[in-house]
Design an enzyme around this catalytic site. Sequence first.
Site, PDB file in Angstrom:
ATOM      1  N   GLN A 678       4.308  -4.900  -4.719  1.00 52.54           N
ATOM      2  CA  GLN A 678       3.013  -5.294  -5.289  1.00 52.54           C
ATOM      3  C   GLN A 678       1.893  -4.432  -4.716  1.00 52.54           C
ATOM      4  O   GLN A 678       1.690  -4.369  -3.506  1.00 52.54           O
ATOM      5  CB  GLN A 678       2.693  -6.783  -5.089  1.00 52.54           C
ATOM      6  N   LEU A 679       1.185  -3.773  -5.599  1.00 52.95           N
ATOM      7  CA  LEU A 679       0.096  -2.879  -5.221  1.00 52.95           C
ATOM      8  C   LEU A 679      -0.878  -3.599  -4.302  1.00 52.95           C
ATOM      9  O   LEU A 679      -1.404  -4.660  -4.634  1.00 52.95           O
ATOM     10  CB  LEU A 679      -0.633  -2.397  -6.475  1.00 52.95           C
ATOM     11  N   HIS A 680      -1.125  -3.028  -3.112  1.00 52.00           N
ATOM     12  CA  HIS A 680      -2.064  -3.647  -2.182  1.00 52.00           C
ATOM     13  C   HIS A 680      -2.835  -2.583  -1.408  1.00 52.00           C
ATOM     14  O   HIS A 680      -2.317  -1.531  -1.070  1.00 52.00           O
ATOM     15  CB  HIS A 680      -1.354  -4.597  -1.217  1.00 52.00           C
ATOM     16  N   LEU A 681      -4.104  -2.894  -1.178  1.00 48.60           N
ATOM     17  CA  LEU A 681      -5.038  -2.022  -0.474  1.00 48.60           C
ATOM     18  C   LEU A 681      -5.192  -2.504   0.964  1.00 48.60           C
ATOM     19  O   LEU A 681      -5.422  -3.695   1.207  1.00 48.60           O
ATOM     20  CB  LEU A 681      -6.401  -2.048  -1.177  1.00 48.60           C
TER      21      LEU A 681
END
Length: 784
Positions: A678-681
């Site tokens: 899951q794309l996470h910053l």
Amino acid sequence: MDSDGGATTAASAATPGSGAEMKEGVGKHVMVILVGPPGSGKSTFAEAVLNAASGRPWARICQDTIGKGKTGTKIQCLKAAADALKEGKSIFIDRCNLEREQRADFVKLGSTLQSDVHAVFLDLPAKVCISRSVSRTNHEGNVQGGMAAMVVNRMLKKKETPLLTEGFSRIMVCQDDDDIKKAVDTYSALGPSDSLASGVFGQKSKAPVQAGIMRFLKKVDTSSAEKSSGAMLSSSGRKPGQQDTSPKQDNPEAVSTSSMEVDNKSNNMKGNEEKSKESASSDISSLTLAFPSISTADFQFDLERASEIIVDTASEFVQKHDNGRLVLVDLSQKSRILSLVKDRAAKKNIDSRRFSTFVGDITQLKSKGGLHCNVIANAANWRLKAGGGGVNAAIFNAAGEDLQRATKECADTLRPGSSVAVALPSTSHLHQQEGVTHVIHVLGPNMNPMRPDCLKNDYTKGCKILHDAYTSLFENFASIVQSHTVKQNDETSSKKSASGVISPNDSKMKRQDSHDSERAKKYKLLPPILTSRQNHEHQGTNTGNYHDKSMGSSDAPNQAREEDSKKNGAVTNKTWGNWAQALYEVAMHPEKYKNSDSILETSDEVVVLKDLYPKAKKHVLVISRRDGLDSLADVKKEHLSLLRSMHSVGVKWAQKFLEEDASLIFRLGYHSVPSMRQLHLHVISQDFNSPSLKNKKHWNSFTSAFFLDSVDVMEEIDQQGSATISPDEKLLAMELRCHRCRSAHPNIPKLKSHIAACKSSFPSHLLKKDRLLSSDSTLGMDCA
């Protein structure tokens, strides 16, 4: 040695007849890693082949001369090797390469560039190597005279016999001049389109371990030799005392080894038992997965396409994972799928110790066939129920109600292209009689119009689903192998700790296990991941709709991601382990975690979560809630507004933390290849003052090119439509350097001590475009 430092090449007309088993039309570039101490004849070997080569261009990469005629570095050799392979040359790596760690980077390079990686092990007697080294003059590496004996002695103490499990497709062992001549003839006769059979050649039984200068005249203990070679005393992989039933071969190249072998029914049980024992002895610590061909029986999937997918995914598993064996099983010795897989695997030169075929009943492999498989795969139906005939009915019947109960605890349904691993209770008959500890249910695509969800001969979609199914199966197996390995390492460490002896390698393994354990704990600290039943209830009670939705919802995004991956060179069709799914579950179902102190904010677009193992005083994750975006490799220009929203949220939380502590400085960015789905910053303070920051991988993942600044990612996607990621894992293994002054440090404690006091300015590129956020517009100052 030649003085050209690796630029030597030779090309001439091909001539047949080396005694080796040649295969025409499937030749690749070859990387031959020469293994041996000084004086073993590595350079002489390479020169002999270069001078007599038959049409294939060769290059010699010599560390003694690669620095413009002077001794160079391993990094220079790796670069020269990569350049030569890209130019279409086959190469010899002319350095000692006596330790696995020294060979590993070259093996990885060869595999990455799709070359056959061979080892030629010049295992000559120690006294021969010492005598040669002492008497020679004008040696390129200056290993000569009186000092040479000490150098050879020291290196032999570190010698590790090359094994196929390191990633070699072929190993030739040379223990005398006759062996060396045969090996030289073999490579000299290798034409441009020829390739050599895989396997281990020339290894003599009862070969002693080479002793050092003070011991080479003493008798070597046989048991020590067996132990140091990992119980692999011959190319047949026999255990000590096991009778050799194979014919004697004077010529090590006369053994015709196919990468796969289907047993003959006439002596099936006895032959299978002997083969399984031999195979098991090659790596007694390795677990084995037995699996049937998925979707080719009742679901009527095309056998040619299925065999190609089986071999491709098995090859990917073998290259990616160091441990674990795969065995394709079928009841009939006339099985066409076994024959097709055998042929394709032979062309790919897959190590038969890691991937093979077997004729027998998958529920009676140990008791009737002598093959112990710890894990078996089941070609399941979507309901995960017993019945229906074939493998599914056989496995559920053999395992009894224990498997049904265990399966129900894990999942209620299964979508095509996925799998679920079930730990088999010890009370099950399969566990007690066959030693099966896990069953992995897997569901493939259906081409049978009489069965649910028929794809109506849509093989574009069907091949993708079948590839996903095998990949999921093998990754589930890899997770089981990893857990088994960690358990074994823990037991070994406990024994060694009790004795008070811990080696450097043990410490390194302990650090890696600690990292893996930390990742697992990060997953476990969150509430359990939703089971398939919960997913079903969440999406609705209409089973037909649920099943159709699962088939179609991910296919289009996955196809788009594959197209993007081709553009930016990233691998995006990654299969994520259970622990790596935690962020995805939080993003998709934040309401399940509303009572968790870890969640700071939830909106329609993002979830803000405290990193459970922060690598600095302040470290939070801004997680996208958009399904189908696993990482940056999946992001396209249409997602730019989402990235900007994530960045704005990250800046907001950085400013909030700055109000609490004005001394902090923040950086916002993404990992090139994240460890969690899951794309996470990442929003992380630059003090890096945290007990959870423990190793090089932690440090370099936030301070090297592996970490991509959010502002740069947004700009690049806006201009180019995708982000250029840096997936090279070597970035994570770089030396420890201060992120401000770039000074080098030997370990994490000393690095932390330094950065706590370092007042240097940050590197100039970080001081632009608001890559760093602080309460002061002036970041850093000159060193005090």
